[in-house]
Design an enzyme around this catalytic site. Sequence first.
Site, short mmCIF file in Angstrom:
data_model
loop_
_atom_site.label_atom_id
_atom_site.label_comp_id
_atom_site.label_asym_id
_atom_site.label_seq_id
_atom_site.Cartn_x
_atom_site.Cartn_y
_atom_site.Cartn_z
N GLU A 8 -10.65 -1.70 5.30
CA GLU A 8 -9.66 -2.12 6.29
C GLU A 8 -10.32 -2.48 7.63
OE1 GLU A 8 -6.50 0.76 6.73
OE2 GLU A 8 -5.00 -0.79 6.52
N TYR A 30 0.65 4.69 0.46
CA TYR A 30 -0.08 5.88 0.92
C TYR A 30 0.88 6.87 1.60
CZ TYR A 30 -4.94 4.25 0.25
OH TYR A 30 -6.14 3.85 -0.25
N SER A 31 1.40 6.50 2.78
CA SER A 31 2.17 7.44 3.59
C SER A 31 3.43 7.93 2.88
CB SER A 31 2.61 6.78 4.89
OG SER A 31 1.51 6.43 5.66
N GLN A 36 0.83 -1.21 0.00
CA GLN A 36 0.00 0.00 0.00
C GLN A 36 0.87 1.26 0.00
OE1 GLN A 36 -3.10 -0.05 2.97
NE2 GLN A 36 -2.88 2.09 3.45
N SER A 89 4.54 -1.52 4.22
CA SER A 89 4.66 -2.89 4.71
C SER A 89 4.78 -3.85 3.55
CB SER A 89 3.44 -3.27 5.55
OG SER A 89 3.40 -2.50 6.71
#
Lengths: 352, 394
Positions: free
Chosen positions: B249, B133-134, B131, B168
């Site tokens: 999620e 995103y951050s 993912q 991750s």
Amino acid sequence: MDFTFTEDQLAFKEAISRFLKTEVPPEVLRDICDTEEGSTSELRQKMAEQGLAALSVPENQGGLGMDDTAWSLLTQELGYYAIPDSMADTAYVASGLLTALPEGTQQREQLLEMIAEGSIRIAVVHGVNPLVVDLHLADKALVEHEGEVHLVSREQFDCERNTSIDSSRRVSRLNFSASSASKIAGADDGSGVWAETLNRGALAVAGKSLGLAQRMLDLSVDYAIQRKQFGKPIGSFQAVKHKLADVVGGIETAKPTLYRAAYALANGDARADLYVSHAKLACCQAAMVAARHGIQVHGAMGYTWEADLQMFMKRAWALQASWGTAEFHRQRVADDILADGVAIGPQYTFEG
Amino acid sequence: MKLTFNAEDERFRDEIAQWLETNLQGEFAKLKFRGGPGDEHMFSEERKRWEQRLAEGGWTCIGWPEAWGGRNASIEQQVIFAEEYARAGAPGRVGHIGEGLTGPTILAFGTDEQKARYLPGILNGTEFWCQGYSEPSAGSDLANVRTRAVQNAETGKWEITGQKIWTSLAHESEWCFVLARTESGSVAHRGLGFFLVAMDQPGVDIRPIEQMTGTSEFNEVFFDDAIAADLIGEPGQGWHIAMTLLGFERGVSTLGQQMQFQNELNELIRLARSNGAARNPNIRQRLAEAHTGLRLMRYNAMRMLSDTEDAGSESSALVYKLHWSSWHRNLGALAMDVLGPEAEMLESAPYNLTRMQSLFLFTRADTIYGGTNQIQRNIIAERGLGMPKEAKGR
């Protein structure tokens, strides 16, 4: 009532603080943690040269003869810089134990002189503190056995070195059989000495924990000012500010309990156990809150190996159960205030 | 209200329990209770093969529609699956991001062509996802994404440049979904796109981040004119898609997580009984409190997943993350107190943590990732209670 320190005590603390700050910045701390032993004899030697080793050894044995109140300041410095060394175990706890033994006790004066010179490592082994830091490196161990004091040399005991969640710590359990040859004081003298020694061990942990709490707070305040999200420093958000306000609240309220306990020990107060347990509980709690809120304020950065915060947090966590768990110390407080004939009543409210 | 499962559900429970027992054998036996929180770095190849075994049994993506290979399983059945999976000690899922996040997003927003391209790999356990995103400047402030997507005038392909962080399993993944700015000069949640990017290409550089546990489960990912294989939805729709995905999620996976929590609590109770800590009144009370907190979590999750008109259900979803993360963090601290002085001793040198130390350290991250406790409280207050938004600096 006077909580101020003498000019000598403060000057000494300042000098040590400056020395530790220069000698052990975080990058050096990391390097030392990476060594096989998690400590270095060079640093130990330098600390001795600064007078730390001799601090509370009596003047007759070549020491500076300072008392527990000086250590309540210095252990905070050792904690603040997360000094990866068991110096206080020898120079404060073992030195205090030997000093408390009757003059003329076998090897007493000789060992105190060696402590003052910085030429010996002495580990202190007590049932409340079964995992002893740097035991495998110690030249001698002072061991509690049914209230007696036993002195054993390194070649006379076994221990298995364990690594710790704190990369600098090596902890061991002692394996040795007490004998009349190893006994240097019987239970008559020993019991009182051990009670005092346990308190010194706990007080050293309390002071270091409080220093660590302050370091974690300082790092977190810096981070909260410098880190921006939503176009502002995160420290401008109340949710973050309040966390750190709680940390400083814990530290400041714990500090006088540390000094109160040190004073009680230095003056042979009959209720020293109570005061030391107050200090151990409050200081370790302050460190736990500082660790918990510190990582939260650092966000994901706080969870990395790269951020220095983790080294201080892990030290604080490791010290938490050292020289008595919170349960042990709460029990001591309870035992005192719930005892028969305890001094409770209006006339005692503000006593001590 | 109906707080029991029907006979068909129970048959389903028997079926999956039986299947897990039969299949968690041989090469997979060693995976039992492994790969969970704090242990994600372990046995990744074996766990990928386990995903394929699950797929062969038809046990991946069970909530997906049958047309795309799922079982169209009911919420109850998904709950049962998650519970039995965790009860059996089956390993942490490597495929959970694809199955739980990418798949549902593509099903909701993707074209048929995109579904045909991406869903089978997830279903079969052959393509894994992470993912994106951050970013360094977009953590709690997720909308502050700076990664750019520029459409190449000649090829028509979108090219991605920027840095993602805390990604991750990036090093274990074939694919990443990336939130990137399609409209230069746009700010906050406007002008974003949702891209699918292959990890194995010259423009993608993955660097592991060492965690305080000494292990590396997450990474920094650098994109330098990396070519996106697909854009989901339209340019500018990225924020809407990203937020919808975060809703997934909170889905049924939480029930499996609770079963892991139960496993951890059981282990802790066993330890407390064996080392005598369970005789300590304070520890007893805290264990009882932990047990109670976990039941609260379970009932709350069941209620949250209920198809109900209950006005409270929105709030129950909002408070959920805050509750479980705080509970889990407290469990970690309790584990250390149960162990007493021995808590600090490592399993072995140089830095191999015991299971309880991993739990303790890992739970420090629970109150941070996926929205910190502070952000959760803001969401509860602003979205749940309708309170005014906190002043922002832009």
